[in-house]
Write an enzyme that holds these catalytic residues in place. Structure first.
Site, mmCIF file in Angstrom:
data_model
loop_
_atom_site.group_PDB
_atom_site.id
_atom_site.type_symbol
_atom_site.label_atom_id
_atom_site.label_comp_id
_atom_site.label_asym_id
_atom_site.label_seq_id
_atom_site.Cartn_x
_atom_site.Cartn_y
_atom_site.Cartn_z
ATOM 1 C CG HIS A 13 -1.818 1.183 1.339
ATOM 2 N ND1 HIS A 13 -3.078 1.101 1.876
ATOM 3 C CD2 HIS A 13 -1.674 2.479 0.989
ATOM 4 C CE1 HIS A 13 -3.660 2.290 1.848
ATOM 5 N NE2 HIS A 13 -2.812 3.152 1.316
ATOM 6 C CG HIS A 15 -0.787 7.084 -0.976
ATOM 7 N ND1 HIS A 15 -2.022 7.189 -1.580
ATOM 8 C CD2 HIS A 15 -0.996 6.424 0.193
ATOM 9 C CE1 HIS A 15 -2.928 6.624 -0.805
ATOM 10 N NE2 HIS A 15 -2.342 6.150 0.275
ATOM 11 C CG LEU A 16 4.943 5.658 -5.745
ATOM 12 C CD1 LEU A 16 5.313 4.837 -6.976
ATOM 13 C CD2 LEU A 16 6.210 5.990 -4.943
ATOM 14 C CE LYS A 99 -7.825 2.171 -0.974
ATOM 15 N NZ LYS A 99 -6.644 2.165 -0.128
ATOM 16 C CG HIS A 136 -9.851 4.370 3.438
ATOM 17 N ND1 HIS A 136 -8.664 5.008 3.725
ATOM 18 C CD2 HIS A 136 -10.727 4.771 4.386
ATOM 19 C CE1 HIS A 136 -8.831 5.780 4.793
ATOM 20 N NE2 HIS A 136 -10.069 5.654 5.207
ATOM 21 C CG HIS A 174 -5.007 2.132 5.849
ATOM 22 N ND1 HIS A 174 -6.336 1.855 5.942
ATOM 23 C CD2 HIS A 174 -4.883 3.096 4.902
ATOM 24 C CE1 HIS A 174 -6.999 2.615 5.084
ATOM 25 N NE2 HIS A 174 -6.142 3.370 4.438
ATOM 26 C CG LEU A 219 -7.902 10.213 7.701
ATOM 27 C CD1 LEU A 219 -8.720 10.923 6.641
ATOM 28 C CD2 LEU A 219 -8.735 10.022 8.976
ATOM 29 C CG ASP A 247 -1.570 4.743 4.088
ATOM 30 O OD1 ASP A 247 -1.633 5.210 2.936
ATOM 31 O OD2 ASP A 247 -2.339 5.093 5.008
ATOM 32 C CG HIS A 251 -0.275 15.104 2.101
ATOM 33 N ND1 HIS A 251 -1.229 15.311 1.138
ATOM 34 C CD2 HIS A 251 -0.627 13.959 2.738
ATOM 35 C CE1 HIS A 251 -2.131 14.330 1.192
ATOM 36 N NE2 HIS A 251 -1.782 13.486 2.152
HETATM 37 N N1 LIG Z 1 -3.485 7.500 4.777
HETATM 38 C C1 LIG Z 1 -3.643 8.795 4.687
HETATM 39 O O1 LIG Z 1 -3.759 9.460 5.705
HETATM 40 N N2 LIG Z 1 -3.664 9.427 3.494
HETATM 41 C C2 LIG Z 1 -3.661 8.833 2.190
HETATM 42 C C3 LIG Z 1 -4.995 8.246 1.811
HETATM 43 C C4 LIG Z 1 -5.325 6.954 2.504
HETATM 44 O O2 LIG Z 1 -4.603 5.971 2.389
HETATM 45 O O3 LIG Z 1 -6.376 6.885 3.175
HETATM 46 C C5 LIG Z 1 -3.256 9.900 1.173
HETATM 47 O O4 LIG Z 1 -3.443 9.696 -0.029
HETATM 48 O O5 LIG Z 1 -2.752 10.964 1.581
HETATM 49 ZN ZN LIG Z 2 -3.161 5.092 1.719
HETATM 50 ZN ZN LIG Z 3 -6.777 4.839 3.078
#
Ligand SMILES: NC(=O)N[C@@H](CC(=O)O)C(=O)O
Ligand SMILES: [Zn+2]
Ligand SMILES: [Zn+2]
Length: 345
Positions: A13, A15-16, A99, A136, A174, A219, A247, A251
């Site tokens: 899991h 995010h790139l 997803k 999620h 998560h 989250l 995860d 940001h």
């Molecule tokens: N985990 C997070 O708090 N943020 C993730 C989104 C997600 O996985 O719910 C994101 O894309 O920023």
């Molecule tokens: Zn995530």
């Molecule tokens: Zn999530």
């Protein structure tokens, strides 16, 4: 000197993002991880197989030439997703999972699913062709307390869905509660859970005690200590139904440090060091390979990696940067609040 060699890990899991952020973060993953499940919550989201193919090419182009890294692509489920497109994505080998974001549950989820009935044709096709659903797992009902949203999701969305479609493979991503852990353990098949690095380390005090700390906000939000302990127990147990999904969710700092900060914690750079620390604390270093390198591929029906990595415990603590600089701006690195000695050699 203590050292530990394990098969090269994967991240189930991740995010790139895209563009300058993608270029700034990809190396922190590809340095250690062989594969990762790539989250599709871009703006606009990765909805079709064509979107995923184009995004995959951008990831491959941004990956340092010295690293061998395979992005495993996912599609963002909407109420209009075409079952045929999803099937074509799997058949071509491009798509590893779909997803589910309940609309409004998290970052860039407004295009997600409001009415599960509308997603049933796609979910039925996925069950038929053996394509996993990543979820999620939080409801978005305003009346439900944010700390209860995972449990209510299990009771009111996930369990009914699994009863309706027992052949659908579901990864509860998560997992943050003992309720989630218990639910996964109670399932005989077709259910597994990913656990993040940070949820093994922080509880909700990290966010709120002594001041509000936006870099610990993600989250699903971190829960109370009893839940963290349940997650640690599950992750270090060797149970094949639990595996690593960092995860890691970058940001830029201005979007975290403001009156309405984004959810997400950036852990790609120090995840393996943090995990070795946690597993050592739990006297379970021998289970780290299962959690980070074996259980995930087994569940997704993929071979484990043949290459290995070696973790070495250094005398002196390691120096991770407080922030990384990306073309999109600075991103604060997860601070586990203890010194890290385990290094990927
Ligand atoms: N985990 C997070 O708090 N943020 C993730 C989104 C997600 O996985 O719910 C994101 O894309 O920023
Ligand atoms: Zn995530
Ligand atoms: Zn999530």
């Amino acid at each position: 000197m203590q050292s530990l060699t394990i098969r090269r890990p994967d991240d189930w899991h991740l995010h790139l993002r895209d563009g300058a952020m993608l270029e700034g973060v990809i190396g922190d993953t590809s340095r250690h991880f062989a594969r990762a499940i790539i989250m599709p919550n871009l703006v606009p989201p990765v909805v079709t197989t064509a979107d995923a193919r184009a995004y995959r090419e951008r990831i491959v182009r941004a990956t340092p030439a010295s690293d061998r890294f395979e992005p495993l692509m996912t599609l963002y489920l909407t109420e209009h997703t075409s079952p045929d497109d999803v099937e074509e994505g799997k058949r071509s080998g491009l798509i590893t999972a779909v997803k589910l974001y309940p609309a409004g549950a998290t970052t860039n989820s407004h295009g997600g699913v409001r009415d599960m009935d509308k997603a049933m044709p796609v979910l039925e096709r996925m069950a038929k062709i053996g394509l996993p659903l990543c979820v999620h797992g939080e409801v978005t009902t305003p009346e439900v307390d944010i700390f209860d949203r995972e449990k209510v999701f299990i009771d009111t969305v996930l369990d009914p869905l699994r009863k309706r479609l027992p052949e659908l493979k579901v990864a509860m991503e998560h997992v943050t509660t003992s309720d989630g852990i218990d639910y996964i353990r109670s399932a005989e098949k077709n259910l597994a859970g990913s656990i993040t690095t940070h949820h093994l380390i922080i509880n909700r005090n990290a966010i709120l005690v002594g001041g509000i700390r936006p870099h610990y906000y993600c989250l699903p939000v971190a829960k109370r200590e009893s839940h963290r302990l349940a997650l640690r127990q599950a992750a270090t147990s060797g149970d094949v139904r639990f595996f690593l999904g960092t995860d890691s969710a970058p940001h830029v700092d201005p979007l975290k440090e403001c009156s309405c900060g984004c959810a997400g914690i950036y852990t790609s750079i120090n995840t393996m060091s943090c995990l070795a620390h946690v597993f050592e604390q739990e006297d379970a270093l021998d289970k780290l390979e299962a959690f980070a390198s074996l259980n995930g591929p087994a569940w997704y029906g993929l071979p484990a990696n043949e290459e290995t990595i070696t973790l070495v415990k250094r005398e002196e603590p390691l120096n991770f940067p407080l922030k990384i600089e990306t073309g999109a701006g600075p991103v604060t690195v997860f601070d586990p609040m203890f010194p890290l000695h385990w290094d990927v050699a």
